[in-house]
Design a protein around this motif. Structure first.
Motif, PDB file in Angstrom:
ATOM      1  N   PRO A  79       0.034   1.906   9.328  1.00 57.50           N
ATOM      2  CA  PRO A  79      -0.607   2.240  10.782  1.00 57.50           C
ATOM      3  C   PRO A  79      -1.408   0.688  11.119  1.00 57.50           C
ATOM      4  CG  PRO A  79      -1.196   3.689   9.125  1.00 57.50           C
ATOM      5  CD  PRO A  79      -0.428   2.969   8.268  1.00 57.50           C
ATOM      6  N   GLU A  80      -1.461   0.826  12.442  1.00 54.93           N
ATOM      7  CA  GLU A  80      -2.079  -0.592  13.082  1.00 54.93           C
ATOM      8  C   GLU A  80      -3.602  -0.912  12.311  1.00 54.93           C
ATOM      9  OE1 GLU A  80      -3.961  -3.300  15.061  1.00 54.93           O
ATOM     10  OE2 GLU A  80      -4.439  -1.150  15.573  1.00 54.93           O
ATOM     11  N   ALA A  81      -4.312   0.428  12.306  1.00 55.72           N
ATOM     12  CA  ALA A  81      -5.544   0.222  11.884  1.00 55.72           C
ATOM     13  C   ALA A  81      -5.376  -0.236  10.400  1.00 55.72           C
ATOM     14  CB  ALA A  81      -6.184   1.716  11.998  1.00 55.72           C
ATOM     15  N   GLN A  82      -4.689  -0.322   9.817  1.00 61.86           N
ATOM     16  CA  GLN A  82      -4.743  -0.720   8.201  1.00 61.86           C
ATOM     17  C   GLN A  82      -4.083  -2.124   7.940  1.00 61.86           C
ATOM     18  OE1 GLN A  82      -6.068   1.174   6.000  1.00 61.86           O
ATOM     19  NE2 GLN A  82      -6.381   3.062   7.398  1.00 61.86           N
ATOM     20  N   VAL A  83      -4.070  -2.659   8.965  1.00 63.41           N
ATOM     21  CA  VAL A  83      -3.506  -4.073   8.852  1.00 63.41           C
ATOM     22  C   VAL A  83      -4.318  -4.961   7.911  1.00 63.41           C
ATOM     23  CG1 VAL A  83      -2.876  -6.281  10.015  1.00 63.41           C
ATOM     24  CG2 VAL A  83      -1.992  -4.384  10.739  1.00 63.41           C
ATOM     25  N   GLY A  84      -5.815  -4.847   8.339  1.00 54.33           N
ATOM     26  CA  GLY A  84      -6.726  -5.571   7.678  1.00 54.33           C
ATOM     27  C   GLY A  84      -6.626  -5.253   5.845  1.00 54.33           C
ATOM     28  N   ALA A  85      -6.365  -4.130   5.578  1.00 51.89           N
ATOM     29  CA  ALA A  85      -6.273  -3.814   4.268  1.00 51.89           C
ATOM     30  C   ALA A  85      -5.123  -4.636   3.513  1.00 51.89           C
ATOM     31  CB  ALA A  85      -6.106  -2.256   3.966  1.00 51.89           C
ATOM     32  N   VAL A  86      -4.094  -4.445   4.266  1.00 51.34           N
ATOM     33  CA  VAL A  86      -2.967  -5.341   3.837  1.00 51.34           C
ATOM     34  C   VAL A  86      -3.114  -6.753   3.596  1.00 51.34           C
ATOM     35  CG1 VAL A  86      -0.578  -5.911   4.277  1.00 51.34           C
ATOM     36  CG2 VAL A  86      -1.195  -3.716   4.545  1.00 51.34           C
ATOM     37  N   ASN A  87      -3.749  -7.285   4.655  1.00 53.36           N
ATOM     38  CA  ASN A  87      -4.218  -8.691   4.499  1.00 53.36           C
ATOM     39  C   ASN A  87      -5.122  -9.122   3.465  1.00 53.36           C
ATOM     40  OD1 ASN A  87      -2.858  -9.971   6.861  1.00 53.36           O
ATOM     41  ND2 ASN A  87      -4.190  -9.138   8.106  1.00 53.36           N
ATOM     42  N   ALA A  88      -6.100  -7.962   3.264  1.00 53.40           N
ATOM     43  CA  ALA A  88      -6.857  -8.243   2.321  1.00 53.40           C
ATOM     44  C   ALA A  88      -6.265  -8.229   0.717  1.00 53.40           C
ATOM     45  CB  ALA A  88      -7.997  -7.110   2.062  1.00 53.40           C
ATOM     46  N   LEU A  89      -5.159  -7.611   0.836  1.00 54.19           N
ATOM     47  CA  LEU A  89      -4.176  -7.559  -0.723  1.00 54.19           C
ATOM     48  C   LEU A  89      -3.889  -9.035  -0.844  1.00 54.19           C
ATOM     49  CD1 LEU A  89      -2.260  -4.602  -0.719  1.00 54.19           C
ATOM     50  CD2 LEU A  89      -4.090  -4.731  -2.146  1.00 54.19           C
ATOM     51  N   PHE A  90      -3.474  -9.893  -0.220  1.00 55.49           N
ATOM     52  CA  PHE A  90      -2.929 -10.876   0.055  1.00 55.49           C
ATOM     53  C   PHE A  90      -3.754 -11.975   0.689  1.00 55.49           C
ATOM     54  CE2 PHE A  90       0.401  -7.906   0.190  1.00 55.49           C
ATOM     55  CZ  PHE A  90       0.936  -8.131  -0.963  1.00 55.49           C
ATOM     56  N   PRO A  91      -4.940 -12.371   0.147  1.00 56.30           N
ATOM     57  CA  PRO A  91      -5.835 -13.509   0.694  1.00 56.30           C
ATOM     58  C   PRO A  91      -5.527 -14.803   0.798  1.00 56.30           C
ATOM     59  CG  PRO A  91      -6.840 -12.751  -1.487  1.00 56.30           C
ATOM     60  CD  PRO A  91      -5.594 -11.879  -1.139  1.00 56.30           C
TER      61      PRO A  91
END
Length: 86
Positions: A29-41
């Motif tokens: 979901p668009e709101a979870q993009v930050g969480a995905v980015n956080a997995l791959f800093p």
């Protein structure tokens, strides 16, 4: 899917020769993009929004040293609400 299962690990190792460049693909979901980015800093996360803008496709290439490293990412990712692993 049970990413920690021996069969998943065996499948990874039968298809890939580690270390290898491994591609992760997720739909979130668009709101979870930050969480995905956080997995791959330390990696470039390529994002493509869906036509209606509710979801985003994320593609990330990572140099994985072992199948255990790949499994670790999938195990962390499954804690993100609404994520779909491809």
């Amino acid at each position: 899917m049970d990413y920690s299962s021996q069969s998943f690990k065996d499948k990874l190792e039968s298809v890939h020769s580690f270390p290898t460049l491994y591609m992760f693909k997720f739909i979130v979901p668009e709101a979870q993009v930050g969480a995905v980015n956080a997995l791959f800093p330390k990696h470039d996360v390529k994002l493509k929004p869906s036509k209606n803008g509710k979801y985003v496709s994320a593609t990330i290439q990572v140099m994985a040293g072992s199948s255990d490293q790949v499994i670790e990412v999938y195990e962390s990712a499954k804690n993100i609400e609404g994520i779909i692993s491809l």
